[in-house]
Design an enzyme around this catalytic site. Structure first.
Site, PDB file in Angstrom:
ATOM      1  N   ASN A   1       0.799  -1.230   0.000  1.00 17.93           N
ATOM      2  CA  ASN A   1       0.000   0.000   0.000  1.00 17.93           C
ATOM      3  C   ASN A   1       0.835   1.285   0.000  1.00 17.93           C
ATOM      4  O   ASN A   1       0.395   2.307  -0.512  1.00 17.93           O
ATOM      5  CB  ASN A   1      -1.000   0.003   1.164  1.00 17.93           C
ATOM      6  CG  ASN A   1      -0.347  -0.180   2.521  1.00 17.93           C
ATOM      7  OD1 ASN A   1       0.770  -0.671   2.629  1.00 17.93           O
ATOM      8  ND2 ASN A   1      -1.050   0.202   3.565  1.00 17.93           N
TER       9      ASN A   1
ATOM     10  N   ARG B   1      11.310   3.862   5.406  1.00 16.57           N
ATOM     11  CA  ARG B   1      11.154   3.904   6.864  1.00 16.57           C
ATOM     12  C   ARG B   1      11.972   2.806   7.538  1.00 16.57           C
ATOM     13  O   ARG B   1      12.355   2.930   8.706  1.00 16.57           O
ATOM     14  CB  ARG B   1       9.666   3.756   7.208  1.00 16.57           C
ATOM     15  CG  ARG B   1       9.305   4.246   8.583  1.00 16.57           C
ATOM     16  CD  ARG B   1       7.837   4.563   8.702  1.00 16.57           C
ATOM     17  NE  ARG B   1       7.014   3.372   8.794  1.00 16.57           N
ATOM     18  CZ  ARG B   1       5.682   3.401   8.956  1.00 16.57           C
ATOM     19  NH1 ARG B   1       5.059   4.575   8.991  1.00 16.57           N
ATOM     20  NH2 ARG B   1       4.984   2.303   9.041  1.00 16.57           N
TER      21      ARG B   1
ATOM     22  N   LYS C   1      12.265  -7.805   0.927  1.00 12.60           N
ATOM     23  CA  LYS C   1      11.292  -8.563   0.148  1.00 12.60           C
ATOM     24  C   LYS C   1      10.030  -7.708   0.024  1.00 12.60           C
ATOM     25  O   LYS C   1       9.211  -7.646   0.931  1.00 12.60           O
ATOM     26  CB  LYS C   1      10.988  -9.899   0.846  1.00 12.60           C
ATOM     27  CG  LYS C   1      10.416 -10.993  -0.068  1.00 12.60           C
ATOM     28  CD  LYS C   1       9.050 -10.700  -0.632  1.00 12.60           C
ATOM     29  CE  LYS C   1       7.993 -10.692   0.468  1.00 12.60           C
ATOM     30  NZ  LYS C   1       6.619 -10.373  -0.129  1.00 12.60           N
ATOM     31  N   PRO C   2       9.870  -6.991  -1.104  1.00 15.59           N
ATOM     32  CA  PRO C   2       8.669  -6.173  -1.272  1.00 15.59           C
ATOM     33  C   PRO C   2       7.458  -7.023  -1.636  1.00 15.59           C
ATOM     34  O   PRO C   2       7.592  -8.173  -2.081  1.00 15.59           O
ATOM     35  CB  PRO C   2       9.048  -5.253  -2.436  1.00 15.59           C
ATOM     36  CG  PRO C   2      10.028  -6.051  -3.240  1.00 15.59           C
ATOM     37  CD  PRO C   2      10.790  -6.886  -2.251  1.00 15.59           C
ATOM     38  N   ALA C   3       6.278  -6.461  -1.468  1.00 17.20           N
ATOM     39  CA  ALA C   3       5.044  -7.154  -1.850  1.00 17.20           C
ATOM     40  C   ALA C   3       5.035  -7.417  -3.348  1.00 17.20           C
ATOM     41  O   ALA C   3       5.455  -6.571  -4.135  1.00 17.20           O
ATOM     42  CB  ALA C   3       3.838  -6.307  -1.461  1.00 17.20           C
TER      43      ALA C   3
ATOM     44  N   GLY D   1       2.479  -5.276   7.708  1.00 17.03           N
ATOM     45  CA  GLY D   1       1.449  -6.034   7.014  1.00 17.03           C
ATOM     46  C   GLY D   1       0.347  -6.455   7.968  1.00 17.03           C
ATOM     47  O   GLY D   1       0.139  -5.839   9.021  1.00 17.03           O
TER      48      GLY D   1
ATOM     49  N   GLU E   1       4.738  -3.930  12.482  1.00 15.53           N
ATOM     50  CA  GLU E   1       3.747  -2.867  12.297  1.00 15.53           C
ATOM     51  C   GLU E   1       2.575  -3.516  11.579  1.00 15.53           C
ATOM     52  O   GLU E   1       2.642  -3.767  10.375  1.00 15.53           O
ATOM     53  CB  GLU E   1       4.364  -1.711  11.490  1.00 15.53           C
ATOM     54  CG  GLU E   1       3.578  -0.414  11.616  1.00 15.53           C
ATOM     55  CD  GLU E   1       2.497  -0.289  10.563  1.00 15.53           C
ATOM     56  OE1 GLU E   1       1.314  -0.560  10.910  1.00 15.53           O
ATOM     57  OE2 GLU E   1       2.807   0.054   9.422  1.00 15.53           O
ATOM     58  N   LEU E   2       1.506  -3.780  12.364  1.00 15.30           N
ATOM     59  CA  LEU E   2       0.450  -4.663  11.873  1.00 15.30           C
ATOM     60  C   LEU E   2      -0.865  -3.909  11.661  1.00 15.30           C
ATOM     61  O   LEU E   2      -0.866  -2.726  11.401  1.00 15.30           O
ATOM     62  CB  LEU E   2       0.295  -5.831  12.854  1.00 15.30           C
ATOM     63  CG  LEU E   2       1.610  -6.581  13.150  1.00 15.30           C
ATOM     64  CD1 LEU E   2       1.391  -7.669  14.199  1.00 15.30           C
ATOM     65  CD2 LEU E   2       2.212  -7.151  11.877  1.00 15.30           C
TER      66      LEU E   2
ATOM     67  N   ARG F   1      -7.007   8.949   2.887  1.00  9.03           N
ATOM     68  CA  ARG F   1      -5.608   8.832   2.515  1.00  9.03           C
ATOM     69  C   ARG F   1      -5.361   7.444   1.933  1.00  9.03           C
ATOM     70  O   ARG F   1      -5.761   6.430   2.505  1.00  9.03           O
ATOM     71  CB  ARG F   1      -4.720   9.046   3.747  1.00  9.03           C
ATOM     72  CG  ARG F   1      -3.246   9.068   3.405  1.00  9.03           C
ATOM     73  CD  ARG F   1      -2.376   9.132   4.636  1.00  9.03           C
ATOM     74  NE  ARG F   1      -0.961   9.227   4.239  1.00  9.03           N
ATOM     75  CZ  ARG F   1       0.043   9.007   5.055  1.00  9.03           C
ATOM     76  NH1 ARG F   1      -0.181   8.683   6.315  1.00  9.03           N
ATOM     77  NH2 ARG F   1       1.289   9.107   4.631  1.00  9.03           N
TER      78      ARG F   1
ATOM     79  N   CYS G   1      -3.152   1.321   7.259  1.00  9.01           N
ATOM     80  CA  CYS G   1      -3.394   0.825   8.615  1.00  9.01           C
ATOM     81  C   CYS G   1      -3.801   1.950   9.555  1.00  9.01           C
ATOM     82  O   CYS G   1      -4.404   1.710  10.598  1.00  9.01           O
ATOM     83  CB  CYS G   1      -2.163   0.100   9.141  1.00  9.01           C
ATOM     84  SG  CYS G   1      -0.663   1.099   9.095  1.00  9.01           S
TER      85      CYS G   1
ATOM     86  N   GLU H   1     -10.716  -4.585   9.896  1.00  8.37           N
ATOM     87  CA  GLU H   1     -10.074  -3.509   9.153  1.00  8.37           C
ATOM     88  C   GLU H   1     -10.691  -3.424   7.760  1.00  8.37           C
ATOM     89  O   GLU H   1     -10.696  -4.397   7.006  1.00  8.37           O
ATOM     90  CB  GLU H   1      -8.567  -3.770   9.073  1.00  8.37           C
ATOM     91  CG  GLU H   1      -7.758  -2.591   8.627  1.00  8.37           C
ATOM     92  CD  GLU H   1      -6.263  -2.802   8.821  1.00  8.37           C
ATOM     93  OE1 GLU H   1      -5.539  -1.797   8.885  1.00  8.37           O
ATOM     94  OE2 GLU H   1      -5.818  -3.965   8.898  1.00  8.37           O
TER      95      GLU H   1
ATOM     96  N   SER I   1       1.211  10.486  10.946  1.00  7.38           N
ATOM     97  CA  SER I   1       2.510   9.997  10.473  1.00  7.38           C
ATOM     98  C   SER I   1       3.481  11.159  10.278  1.00  7.38           C
ATOM     99  O   SER I   1       3.158  12.154   9.631  1.00  7.38           O
ATOM    100  CB  SER I   1       2.344   9.245   9.151  1.00  7.38           C
ATOM    101  OG  SER I   1       1.458   8.159   9.314  1.00  7.38           O
TER     102      SER I   1
END
Length: 482
Positions: A156, A164, A179-181, A233, A255-256, A283, A289, A386, A446
């Site tokens: 996302n 970050r 390892k990106p999505a 994720g 960070e979930l 946004r 998240c 969510e 953020s």
């Protein structure tokens, strides 16, 4: 479109070389606005992951010994070059993820700031020296890099969730396997090429793209050479990764998921609350998240707030994010859209009313209209799960104690939003809310200079701020007799 895509590497970055996946396998990257194939890129195997970790482990000692000023200057150059190429990275993100160009440019600005922030933190890693309270001994503490780190980033925010993590790791002297999505890998590949360009040495940053995330990552997590795991994720996947990380007792940052409440008290500035709600809800198309998930509005202002939200949401233009004047792009996949609509249907079947939206549009692309639901029952799934989409469910409350209890009634604890003009209430409510972050009279929390992270099932560890680099440092104590 072709010009931007053609600038992106399609291979794996391992040990400073761009290489094909073992066996030459590739996978498609598509545009969620119309389903077009953008390109094909390398589909890594577990063997490729092992090679990437071996490269990171081999580079760790020399990178840890590199002067902090040198590491900081690398990050500063990366910040400047990323800022210079903002339009290119923004277009790339819009093509593979769907967010509008304006929002993608905002992400470049935000993501680049992590490089600038941690370029300044690299030279501020320090320990301490003090006399022992009980005798002629001196206490010395030293800070050093944790070591090779596996970074698993989400689809996302393809740029900012990478910077970050990469920023503090470079500043601290850690090597990395990223390892990106698989839905949005192109931005990370382009970022890796940029970091090579500004002087990140071979083996310090390795990137493996794959459709077999579990098969590639689990052997790395269980490998004794890896010393840290950081993941952004879903909570479900995060729990699995934490369990796997226990085998090697890795340092872990998670960070979930989130289920953010948005509280509007009777004394709130309704205009400001609606503005904040639009930011907190819309946004990234609601695919964040930190997105406001539950709107809890005092009964005395609920009708006015709901009507204004419906007016604002209904005025948003949905379409391809690359087009001029579009406000809301597509969701990431057809499955994601179906999940959002399922939550809306559940709420409506329980008595909720849609003031605007709530109908799946026809045609190509994974589009979903901005939706406002009122009279949402507290048992509705849309309040428990969510949403990850442009849906604003609204319910009312009568008093402060009631709304705090309802806000805290979730397994998640990432962020909460509060709108009130009562300064005493700001302190009371902020202390009572069980969330890692609280936004007061603002829809955005953020900030690269602030610690980002949650409690409960939203994870642990912090990214950004002074705290962010500590996640990549170990403390060594030395006791010295006089």
């Amino acid at each position: 479109m072709a010009d931007v895509i053609e600038t992106v590497p399609r291979q794996l970055l391992i040990g400073g070389e761009w290489v094909d996946a073992t066996g030459g396998a590739t996978f498609e990257v598509t545009n969620p606005a119309d389903g077009r194939v953008l390109t094909r890129i390398a589909d890594a195997t577990p063997a490729d992951g092992e090679r990437a970790l071996a490269a990171a482990a081999a580079a760790q000692k020399e990178w840890a010994a590199t002067e902090p000023r040198t590491r900081g200057e690398v990050l500063r150059r990366a910040f400047e070059l990323l800022t210079e190429r903002a339009d290119v990275f923004a277009r790339l993100m819009t093509l593979e993820m769907g967010k509008t160009l304006a929002e993608a440019k905002g992400e470049v600005t935000y993501g680049a700031e992590f490089f600038r922030w941690f370029s300044e933190e690299a030279v501020r890693i320090h320990g301490r020296y003090s006399p022992a309270p009980s005798g002629p001994t001196r206490l010395i503490t030293m800070k050093g890099p944790v070591g090779p780190t596996l970074m698993i980033t989400p689809w996302n925010f393809p740029l900012a969730m990478g910077t970050r993590k990469i920023g503090p790791a470079i500043a601290a002297g850690c090597t990395m396997v990223v390892k990106p999505a698989h839905e949005t890998p192109l931005t990370m590949l382009a970022l890796a090429a940029l970091l090579e360009e500004v002087g990140v040495p071979a083996g310090v940053l390795n990137v493996v793209t794959t459709t077999d995330s579990g098969g590639v990552c689990e052997p790395l997590i269980r490998d004794s050479r890896l010393r840290k795991l950081t993941f952004t994720g879903s909570t479900g996947v995060g729990k699995v990764l934490v369990s796997q990380a226990a085998d090697q007792l890795l340092r872990v940052s998670m960070e979930l998921g989130g289920n953010a409440p948005f509280l509007v008290f009777e004394d709130a500035d309704v205009d400001a609350a609606v503005d904040g709600a639009m930011l907190a809800k819309m946004r990234n198309i609601g695919e964040a998240c930190t997105s406001a998930n539950r709107f809890l509005v005092h009964e005395s202002v609920a009708e006015e707030f709901s009507a204004r939200m419906a007016e604002r949401m209904g005025a948003l233009r949905v379409g391809d994010g690359t087009e001029e004047g579009v406000d809301v792009g597509p969701l990431i996949t057809a499955k994601a859209r179906a999940g959002v609509h399922e939550l809306v249907d559940d709420a409506v079947s329980g008595g909720a009313r849609a003031l605007v939206g709530g109908v799946v549009p026809e045609g190509p692309g994974h589009f979903y209209p901005p939706t406002v639901l009122v009279d949402v029952p507290p048992t509705a799934r849309v309040f428990r799960e969510e949403i990850f989409g442009p849906v604003a469910p609204i319910a009312t409350f009568r008093d402060e104690d009631e709304v705090i209890e309802r806000a805290n009634d979730t397994e998640y604890g990432l962020v909460a939003y509060v709108f009130t003009r009562d300064h005493a209430r700001v302190l009371r409510v902020s202390e009572a809310l069980e969330f890692g972050m609280v936004g007061i009279n603002t829809g955005i929390v953020s900030n690269p200079a602030a610690p980002f992270g949650g409690v409960k099932h939203s994870g642990f560890g912090r990214e950004g701020g002074f705290e962010g680099i500590e996640e990549y440092l170990e403390t060594k104590y030395v006791g010295s007799a006089l």
